[in-house]
Design an enzyme around this catalytic site. Structure first.
Site, PDB file in Angstrom:
ATOM      1  N   GLU A   1      59.086  96.275  33.611  1.00 37.08           N
ATOM      2  CA  GLU A   1      58.638  95.974  32.266  1.00 37.08           C
ATOM      3  C   GLU A   1      57.142  95.691  32.208  1.00 37.08           C
ATOM      4  OE1 GLU A   1      62.663  94.238  30.270  1.00 37.08           O
ATOM      5  OE2 GLU A   1      61.668  92.956  31.711  1.00 37.08           O
TER       6      GLU A   1
ATOM      7  N   CYS B   1      50.365  92.464  30.519  1.00 34.23           N
ATOM      8  CA  CYS B   1      50.995  91.855  31.687  1.00 34.23           C
ATOM      9  C   CYS B   1      51.728  92.962  32.433  1.00 34.23           C
ATOM     10  CB  CYS B   1      51.958  90.766  31.184  1.00 34.23           C
ATOM     11  SG  CYS B   1      52.874  89.954  32.489  1.00 34.23           S
TER      12      CYS B   1
ATOM     13  N   CYS C   1      61.757  91.611  43.208  1.00 26.98           N
ATOM     14  CA  CYS C   1      60.845  90.826  44.040  1.00 26.98           C
ATOM     15  C   CYS C   1      61.656  90.194  45.160  1.00 26.98           C
ATOM     16  CB  CYS C   1      60.157  89.734  43.225  1.00 26.98           C
ATOM     17  SG  CYS C   1      58.965  88.759  44.198  1.00 26.98           S
TER      18      CYS C   1
ATOM     19  N   CYS D   1      62.015  83.115  43.980  1.00 26.31           N
ATOM     20  CA  CYS D   1      61.723  81.777  43.457  1.00 26.31           C
ATOM     21  C   CYS D   1      62.911  81.323  42.599  1.00 26.31           C
ATOM     22  CB  CYS D   1      60.433  81.791  42.643  1.00 26.31           C
ATOM     23  SG  CYS D   1      59.025  82.272  43.656  1.00 26.31           S
TER      24      CYS D   1
ATOM     25  N   CYS E   1      63.099  82.151  38.621  1.00 24.99           N
ATOM     26  CA  CYS E   1      62.554  83.431  38.150  1.00 24.99           C
ATOM     27  C   CYS E   1      63.637  84.500  38.082  1.00 24.99           C
ATOM     28  CB  CYS E   1      61.444  83.884  39.094  1.00 24.99           C
ATOM     29  SG  CYS E   1      60.820  85.535  38.710  1.00 24.99           S
TER      30      CYS E   1
ATOM     31  N   CYS F   1      57.090  84.955  30.219  1.00 19.28           N
ATOM     32  CA  CYS F   1      56.943  84.839  31.682  1.00 19.28           C
ATOM     33  C   CYS F   1      58.273  84.589  32.346  1.00 19.28           C
ATOM     34  CB  CYS F   1      56.102  83.624  32.059  1.00 19.28           C
ATOM     35  SG  CYS F   1      54.450  83.708  31.516  1.00 19.28           S
TER      36      CYS F   1
HETATM   37  N1  SAH Z   1      54.856  87.114  41.732  1.00 18.67           N
HETATM   38  C1  SAH Z   1      53.690  86.626  41.097  1.00 18.67           C
HETATM   39  C2  SAH Z   1      53.436  87.236  39.745  1.00 18.67           C
HETATM   40  C3  SAH Z   1      54.613  87.432  38.821  1.00 18.67           C
HETATM   41  S1  SAH Z   1      55.393  86.001  38.175  1.00 18.67           S
HETATM   42  C4  SAH Z   1      53.741  85.112  41.001  1.00 18.67           C
HETATM   43  O1  SAH Z   1      54.780  84.544  41.266  1.00 18.67           O
HETATM   44  O2  SAH Z   1      52.702  84.528  40.714  1.00 18.67           O
HETATM   45  C5  SAH Z   1      54.270  85.462  36.895  1.00 18.67           C
HETATM   46  C6  SAH Z   1      54.371  83.990  36.549  1.00 18.67           C
HETATM   47  O3  SAH Z   1      55.575  83.685  35.832  1.00 18.67           O
HETATM   48  C7  SAH Z   1      54.383  83.114  37.790  1.00 18.67           C
HETATM   49  O4  SAH Z   1      53.540  82.003  37.636  1.00 18.67           O
HETATM   50  C8  SAH Z   1      55.821  82.670  37.828  1.00 18.67           C
HETATM   51  O5  SAH Z   1      55.972  81.541  38.597  1.00 18.67           O
HETATM   52  C9  SAH Z   1      56.144  82.496  36.372  1.00 18.67           C
HETATM   53  N2  SAH Z   1      57.575  82.414  36.083  1.00 18.67           N
HETATM   54  C10 SAH Z   1      58.582  82.973  36.784  1.00 18.67           C
HETATM   55  N3  SAH Z   1      59.773  82.662  36.206  1.00 18.67           N
HETATM   56  C11 SAH Z   1      59.498  81.916  35.118  1.00 18.67           C
HETATM   57  C12 SAH Z   1      60.320  81.335  34.093  1.00 18.67           C
HETATM   58  N4  SAH Z   1      61.637  81.490  34.087  1.00 18.67           N
HETATM   59  N5  SAH Z   1      59.703  80.638  33.114  1.00 18.67           N
HETATM   60  C13 SAH Z   1      58.352  80.520  33.099  1.00 18.67           C
HETATM   61  N6  SAH Z   1      57.541  81.059  34.030  1.00 18.67           N
HETATM   62  C14 SAH Z   1      58.105  81.748  35.027  1.00 18.67           C
HETATM   63 FE1  SF4 Z   2      58.599  86.979  42.770  1.00 19.71          FE
HETATM   64 FE2  SF4 Z   2      59.308  85.743  40.502  1.00 19.71          FE
HETATM   65 FE3  SF4 Z   2      58.536  84.310  42.631  1.00 19.71          FE
HETATM   66 FE4  SF4 Z   2      56.713  85.755  41.275  1.00 19.71          FE
HETATM   67  S1  SF4 Z   2      57.896  84.025  40.504  1.00 19.71           S
HETATM   68  S2  SF4 Z   2      56.994  85.646  43.526  1.00 19.71           S
HETATM   69  S3  SF4 Z   2      57.985  87.538  40.678  1.00 19.71           S
HETATM   70  S4  SF4 Z   2      60.381  85.638  42.504  1.00 19.71           S
END
Ligand code: SAH
Ligand code: SF4
Length: 360
Positions: A91, A104, A111, A115, A118, A338
């Protein structure tokens, strides 16, 4: 197979033209057609000899990922679901604001870093995107939105905050960055292009040396104990190493601060004592904080902190002279906020397939 020209960063484009017996300025002309004019048809490249246009048609193409679906949120945020083949979708989200437009972009299908909060992480890793698939998102968004009245493209800023960890797809990410920055291409300033990383320390050093742009770090926790759970890559590159890497990055960065992103999870990392611990952690690192209200997705094990808690957290950081903003939630009615990006359509079917296979 035809060479997709979107896969070639400026230096590679020049080399490719040389391989085919063409002068370097031809590469520049074609780059300008593709990125400055948004042209994908060789026949329209009127300052190239017809014989060169015919040759290019034989051996090259200009191909962006296919768009499977497009959605527009009530606040004007737009989201495109792009087919990147073999059952994967990624996306791209465009966020219009006064005087600028931020795109974005995604860098991986899925990934691997998983995390805890996420939705992209929850689907696992599918594959790296190619340079063409990354820069193609910018090309596509500009193409769809069309030039502004002033003749400029609507995408003025790019953040690599879509699906995937950009620094684990290093080469394609850097090639795409070079196309964003190059004056013959989009010519964006390094300050307007941001890589967001969960903290892949060695790759942060490489980025600094090879293509420094603005840097955002997904911090999310004030100590290793909690960050090991929320951002598992912390087990490999713990906080002290990450802070040291930020300082090294800043030696060559286009901005004199890093942005720490911090997703606010109710009762998990949003207490006043967490804010105070953060202040200690980042004491030596010039930084700004961006507090992100948690965006829920199905099966998410967390809740969003309430606004009062978020504001209180911000105030504690501000009192320590750390510039802190609270990110506005954009596009959440189309799951474009995000951490909500999941490339749903394809993934669901793949997941179903996996479940079916597992239950056989
Ligand atoms: N992998 C990279 C970039 C993609 S994620 C990273 O982790 O930085 C982009 C941002 O969205 C990151 O700061 C991530 O921690 C945040 N993010 C992921 N899941 C989220 C959620 N459910 N609510 C708000 N922010 C989130
Ligand atoms: Fe991967 Fe989501 Fe963690 Fe970013 S926040 S590193 S996209 S798992």
């Amino acid at each position: 197979m035809k060479q997709n020209l979107l896969d070639l960063e400026p230096a590679a484009m020049t080399a490719w033209f040389a391989e085919h017996g063409e002068k370097p300025f031809r590469a520049k002309q074609v780059l300008r057609w593709i990125y400055k004019n948004g042209e994908s048809d060789f026949d329209a490249m009127s300052d190239l000899a017809i014989s060169l246009r015919d040759k290019l048609k034989q051996i090259a193409c200009i191909q962006t990922p296919k768009v499977m679906r497009e959605e527009t949120a009530t606040d004007g945020t737009r989201k495109w679901l792009l087919d990147v083949g073999t059952g994967n979708a990624v996306e791209t989200v465009f966020i219009p604001e006064e005087g600028r437009g931020t795109l974005c972009v995604s860098t991986q299908a899925g990934c691997a870093l998983d995390c805890a909060f996420c939705s992209t992480g929850k689907q696992g890793f599918n594959r790296n995107l190619s340079t063409a698939e990354i820069i193609g998102q910018v090309w596509w968004a500009n193409h769809e939105l069309g030039k502004n009245e002033d003749g400029n493209w609507p995408v003025t800023n790019v953040v690599m905050m879509g699906m995937g960890e950009p620094l684990l797809n290093f080469d394609s990410t850097v090639s795409a960055l070079r196309l964003m920055l190059d004056d013959h291409c989009y010519g964006l300033s390094r300050r307007r292009v941001t890589v967001s990383t969960s903290g892949v320390v060695p790759a942060m050093d490489r980025l600094r040396d090879e293509c420094p742009v603005a840097l955002a770090i997904s911090l999310h926790a004030p100590n290793d104990e909690l960050r090991n759970v929320l951002v598992p890559i912390n087990q490999k590159y713990p906080l002290q190493e990450l802070m040291a890497a930020c300082l090294r990055y800043l030696e060559k960065a286009p901005r004199d601060f890093v942005t720490f992103e911090y997703v606010m999870l109710a009762g998990v990392n949003d207490r006043p004592q967490d804010a105070r611990e953060l202040i200690e952690l980042v004491r030596d690192v010039p930084c700004k904080f961006n507090l992100i209200p948690f965006n829920p997705f199905p099966q998410a094990p967390y809740r969003r902190s309430d606004m009062e808690t978020v504001k209180n957290f911000r105030d504690i950081l501000m009192q320590a002279n750390i510039v802190t903003t609270i990110r506005k939630v954009r596009g959440d009615d189309i799951a474009a906020a995000c951490g909500q990006l999941a490339g749903q359509v394809q993934d669901r079917s793949k997941r179903t397939l996996r479940i079916m296979e597992a239950s056989r």
